[in-house]
Design a protein around this motif. Structure first.
Motif, short mmCIF file in Angstrom:
data_model
loop_
_atom_site.label_atom_id
_atom_site.label_comp_id
_atom_site.label_asym_id
_atom_site.label_seq_id
_atom_site.Cartn_x
_atom_site.Cartn_y
_atom_site.Cartn_z
N GLU A 43 -8.27 -11.36 -3.33
CA GLU A 43 -8.26 -11.49 -4.69
C GLU A 43 -9.48 -12.06 -5.28
N THR A 44 -9.97 -13.11 -4.42
CA THR A 44 -11.24 -13.84 -4.70
C THR A 44 -12.35 -12.95 -4.43
N GLN A 45 -12.62 -12.06 -3.81
CA GLN A 45 -13.47 -10.89 -3.52
C GLN A 45 -13.51 -10.02 -4.65
N ILE A 46 -12.44 -9.47 -5.09
CA ILE A 46 -12.36 -8.79 -6.22
C ILE A 46 -12.87 -9.52 -7.63
N LYS A 47 -12.57 -10.77 -7.79
CA LYS A 47 -12.87 -11.39 -8.83
C LYS A 47 -14.60 -11.56 -8.60
N ASN A 48 -15.10 -11.98 -7.59
CA ASN A 48 -16.35 -11.98 -7.38
C ASN A 48 -17.31 -10.84 -7.60
N ILE A 49 -16.73 -9.56 -7.56
CA ILE A 49 -17.41 -8.28 -7.54
C ILE A 49 -17.29 -8.03 -9.07
N ASP A 77 -19.03 -6.10 -0.18
CA ASP A 77 -18.24 -6.01 -1.45
C ASP A 77 -18.20 -4.32 -1.95
N ALA A 78 -19.43 -3.67 -1.64
CA ALA A 78 -19.33 -2.19 -1.89
C ALA A 78 -18.01 -1.63 -1.12
N ASN A 79 -18.24 -1.84 0.44
CA ASN A 79 -17.09 -1.29 1.28
C ASN A 79 -15.53 -1.67 0.65
N THR A 80 -15.40 -2.93 0.49
CA THR A 80 -13.99 -3.35 -0.06
C THR A 80 -13.73 -2.49 -1.40
N LEU A 81 -14.66 -2.46 -2.25
CA LEU A 81 -14.63 -1.73 -3.66
C LEU A 81 -14.31 -0.31 -3.40
N VAL A 82 -15.04 0.32 -2.38
CA VAL A 82 -14.73 1.94 -2.18
C VAL A 82 -13.27 2.16 -1.71
N HIS A 83 -12.98 1.23 -0.68
CA HIS A 83 -11.89 1.07 0.22
C HIS A 83 -10.53 0.99 -0.82
N LEU A 84 -10.58 0.08 -1.80
CA LEU A 84 -9.60 -0.12 -2.83
C LEU A 84 -9.53 1.03 -3.71
N TRP A 85 -10.50 1.44 -4.10
CA TRP A 85 -10.59 2.75 -4.95
C TRP A 85 -10.00 4.10 -4.42
N ARG A 86 -10.37 4.17 -3.15
CA ARG A 86 -9.86 5.24 -2.60
C ARG A 86 -8.31 5.17 -2.17
N GLN A 87 -7.85 4.09 -1.99
CA GLN A 87 -6.46 3.74 -1.74
C GLN A 87 -5.69 4.06 -2.73
#
Length: 161
Positions: A10-16, A56-66
Motif C-alpha cells: 500500500e505504501t509503495q502504491i501511494k509512492n508511485i 515501482d514499474a515492476n510492481t505497477l505492471v504486476h498489479l495491472w496485469r493481475q
C-alpha cells in the motif's frame, strides 16, 4: 499476504501515485493504451514514460496485469460446482448455512473445494465426484465410525465424512 507485506505494498502504491501524479486506475489506463503485451516491455515503458524506478514499474505492471486477468465479480463456487457437479451446490449451501451457526471464520475457495478456517483450517468441503459430496474435518481427537472415515496420516484433514 501478511499484514506487513500488505502495508508495504500500500505504501509503495501511494509512492508511485505521488511520483507520477496519477491514480492507480489512471496508470492502468496508460499501460493498457501502450498496446504492449509482455511484462518486461510494459515495465520498460513505465520506467521511461512515467519516471519511476525498476521496482515501482515492476510492481505497477504486476498489479495491472493481475487486475486485468481476474474476472470482476466471479463467484468462485461457480467453477467448483460446474457441469455435472452443479447438482451438489444445494448440499454446499445447506451445509454452509449450518456451519455459519458456529460463529465467525474465514471461507477460502480453492480450485476444487472450499477451506474453512479460523487460525487454522478446521474443515474442507466440496464435491469429491459428480455424485458425492465430502467434508474433511481437521480434528485429531475423533474415533472413526462407519461414516467418519480416517484418512492416511500427513494430510490436511485426518477425517472425512
Amino acid at each position: 499476504m501478511s499484514d506487513a507485506l500488505q502495508k508495504a505494498l500500500e505504501t509503495q502504491i501511494k509512492n508511485i501515485e505521488a511520483k507520477t501524479g496519477l491514480s492507480l486506475a489512471e496508470l492502468g489506463e496508460r499501460l493498457a493504451g501502450t498496446g504492449l503485451a509482455k511484462h518486461g516491455e510494459l515495465r520498460t515503458w513505465a520506467m521511461e514514460n512515467l519516471g519511476i524506478g525498476h521496482g515501482d514499474a515492476n510492481t505497477l505492471v504486476h498489479l495491472w496485469r493481475q487486475a486485468e486477468s481476474e474476472p470482476e465479480e466471479a463467484d468462485p463456487l461457480e467453477a467448483i460446482y460446474a457441469g455435472k457437479k452443479a447438482a451438489l451446490r444445494p448440499i454446499h449451501e445447506a451445509l454452509m448455512a449450518r456451519i455459519l451457526e458456529f460463529g465467525e471464520f474465514e471461507i477460502a475457495p480453492k480450485k476444487a473445494n472450499v477451506s474453512l478456517r479460523r487460525k487454522k483450517q478446521f474443515a474442507l468441503i466440496g464435491p469429491a465426484t459428480a455424485t458425492r459430496f465430502e467434508v474433511g474435518i481437521n480434528l485429531k481427537t475423533l474415533d472413526p465410525t462407519d461414516r467418519l472415515k480416517a484418512l492416511p496420516p500427513g494430510g490436511m484433514c485426518p477425517f472425512k465424512v
